[in-house]
Write a protein that holds these residues in place. Sequence first.
Motif, PDB file in Angstrom:
ATOM      1  N   ASP A  15      16.344  46.586   7.624  1.00  0.00           N
ATOM      2  CA  ASP A  15      16.375  47.713   8.253  1.00  0.00           C
ATOM      3  C   ASP A  15      15.864  46.949   9.524  1.00  0.00           C
ATOM      4  O   ASP A  15      15.670  47.990   9.805  1.00  0.00           O
ATOM      5  N   GLU A  16      14.916  45.600   8.707  1.00  0.00           N
ATOM      6  CA  GLU A  16      13.506  45.975   9.393  1.00  0.00           C
ATOM      7  C   GLU A  16      13.407  44.399  10.281  1.00  0.00           C
ATOM      8  O   GLU A  16      12.396  44.111  10.699  1.00  0.00           O
ATOM      9  N   ILE A  17      14.488  43.614  10.081  1.00  0.00           N
ATOM     10  CA  ILE A  17      14.869  43.148  10.824  1.00  0.00           C
ATOM     11  C   ILE A  17      15.285  43.074  12.425  1.00  0.00           C
ATOM     12  O   ILE A  17      15.898  43.761  12.389  1.00  0.00           O
ATOM     13  N   SER A  18      15.155  42.447  13.295  1.00  0.00           N
ATOM     14  CA  SER A  18      15.145  42.605  14.700  1.00  0.00           C
ATOM     15  C   SER A  18      15.901  40.860  15.303  1.00  0.00           C
ATOM     16  O   SER A  18      14.977  40.537  14.954  1.00  0.00           O
ATOM     17  N   LEU A  19      16.500  41.324  16.502  1.00  0.00           N
ATOM     18  CA  LEU A  19      16.227  40.603  17.286  1.00  0.00           C
ATOM     19  C   LEU A  19      17.031  38.834  16.404  1.00  0.00           C
ATOM     20  O   LEU A  19      16.739  37.978  16.799  1.00  0.00           O
ATOM     21  N   LEU A  20      18.058  38.978  15.488  1.00  0.00           N
ATOM     22  CA  LEU A  20      18.380  37.844  14.785  1.00  0.00           C
ATOM     23  C   LEU A  20      19.261  37.272  15.300  1.00  0.00           C
ATOM     24  O   LEU A  20      19.750  37.583  15.767  1.00  0.00           O
ATOM     25  N   THR A  21      19.134  35.878  15.509  1.00  0.00           N
ATOM     26  CA  THR A  21      20.074  34.269  16.130  1.00  0.00           C
ATOM     27  C   THR A  21      20.563  33.103  14.594  1.00  0.00           C
ATOM     28  O   THR A  21      19.759  33.093  14.245  1.00  0.00           O
ATOM     29  N   ILE A  22      20.935  32.543  15.022  1.00  0.00           N
ATOM     30  CA  ILE A  22      21.442  31.708  14.126  1.00  0.00           C
ATOM     31  C   ILE A  22      21.130  30.903  15.225  1.00  0.00           C
ATOM     32  O   ILE A  22      21.880  30.498  16.461  1.00  0.00           O
ATOM     33  N   THR A  23      21.164  29.302  14.468  1.00  0.00           N
ATOM     34  CA  THR A  23      20.105  28.132  15.749  1.00  0.00           C
ATOM     35  C   THR A  23      21.405  27.690  15.291  1.00  0.00           C
ATOM     36  O   THR A  23      22.642  27.655  14.665  1.00  0.00           O
ATOM     37  N   ASN A  24      21.820  25.814  15.508  1.00  0.00           N
ATOM     38  CA  ASN A  24      22.933  24.866  15.114  1.00  0.00           C
ATOM     39  C   ASN A  24      22.383  24.178  13.971  1.00  0.00           C
ATOM     40  O   ASN A  24      22.904  23.311  13.706  1.00  0.00           O
ATOM     41  N   GLU A  25      21.351  24.350  13.920  1.00  0.00           N
ATOM     42  CA  GLU A  25      20.383  23.594  12.408  1.00  0.00           C
ATOM     43  C   GLU A  25      20.924  24.181  11.568  1.00  0.00           C
ATOM     44  O   GLU A  25      20.789  25.032  10.705  1.00  0.00           O
ATOM     45  N   GLN A  26      20.940  23.111  10.426  1.00  0.00           N
ATOM     46  CA  GLN A  26      21.683  22.691   8.878  1.00  0.00           C
ATOM     47  C   GLN A  26      20.658  23.105   8.412  1.00  0.00           C
ATOM     48  O   GLN A  26      19.902  22.175   8.112  1.00  0.00           O
ATOM     49  N   PHE A  27      20.366  23.599   7.481  1.00  0.00           N
ATOM     50  CA  PHE A  27      19.772  22.824   6.103  1.00  0.00           C
ATOM     51  C   PHE A  27      20.350  22.371   4.154  1.00  0.00           C
ATOM     52  O   PHE A  27      21.351  23.171   4.568  1.00  0.00           O
ATOM     53  N   SER A  28      19.665  21.557   3.314  1.00  0.00           N
ATOM     54  CA  SER A  28      20.562  21.698   2.605  1.00  0.00           C
ATOM     55  C   SER A  28      19.929  22.589   1.971  1.00  0.00           C
ATOM     56  O   SER A  28      18.333  23.214   1.576  1.00  0.00           O
ATOM     57  N   MET A  35      24.837  43.496  11.757  1.00  0.00           N
ATOM     58  CA  MET A  35      24.175  42.180  11.212  1.00  0.00           C
ATOM     59  C   MET A  35      24.709  41.639  10.071  1.00  0.00           C
ATOM     60  O   MET A  35      24.634  40.180  10.235  1.00  0.00           O
ATOM     61  N   GLU A  36      24.945  42.567   9.131  1.00  0.00           N
ATOM     62  CA  GLU A  36      25.995  41.674   8.302  1.00  0.00           C
ATOM     63  C   GLU A  36      26.811  40.384   8.617  1.00  0.00           C
ATOM     64  O   GLU A  36      26.712  39.522   7.646  1.00  0.00           O
ATOM     65  N   GLU A  37      27.617  40.470   9.084  1.00  0.00           N
ATOM     66  CA  GLU A  37      28.168  39.649   9.984  1.00  0.00           C
ATOM     67  C   GLU A  37      28.205  38.162   9.970  1.00  0.00           C
ATOM     68  O   GLU A  37      28.357  36.791   9.467  1.00  0.00           O
ATOM     69  N   THR A  38      27.231  37.990  10.705  1.00  0.00           N
ATOM     70  CA  THR A  38      25.960  37.442  11.301  1.00  0.00           C
ATOM     71  C   THR A  38      25.035  36.843   9.990  1.00  0.00           C
ATOM     72  O   THR A  38      25.200  35.821  10.271  1.00  0.00           O
ATOM     73  N   ILE A  39      24.660  37.361   9.129  1.00  0.00           N
ATOM     74  CA  ILE A  39      23.982  37.001   7.823  1.00  0.00           C
ATOM     75  C   ILE A  39      25.058  36.725   7.230  1.00  0.00           C
ATOM     76  O   ILE A  39      24.824  35.075   6.747  1.00  0.00           O
TER      77      ILE A  39
END
Length: 100
Positions: free
Chosen positions: A65-78, A1-5
């Motif tokens: 450790d309490e996060i589950s089913l994390l996904t990256i969206t295609n939306e960028q933020f400022s 998950m670290e890599e994804t975050i």
Amino acid sequence: MEETICKAIKERKIIKFYYKGYLRIVEPYAYGVHKSTYNKILRAFQIAGGSSSGEVVDWKLFVVDEISLLTITNEQFSVRPEYTLNDSAMGQIICQVLLG
């Protein structure tokens, strides 16, 4: 998950995940180790979803450790103007949004 975050932080992409029974949609800003509990944590600005506190839109700290089913969206933020580098809750920063 670290890599994804860290990928989401580097690319300034909005992420979605489940935390304490609620879907959270957040802008991730910093990932590191809490200075007193030593848990890996994520500092993020929640923009949508749910929250047990009732405060949906706000700056929050999440225990990774309490996060589950994390996904990256295609939306960028400022980057939000109130964001500052080197989160004071973290004793060690693994990755963070860089300014500029």
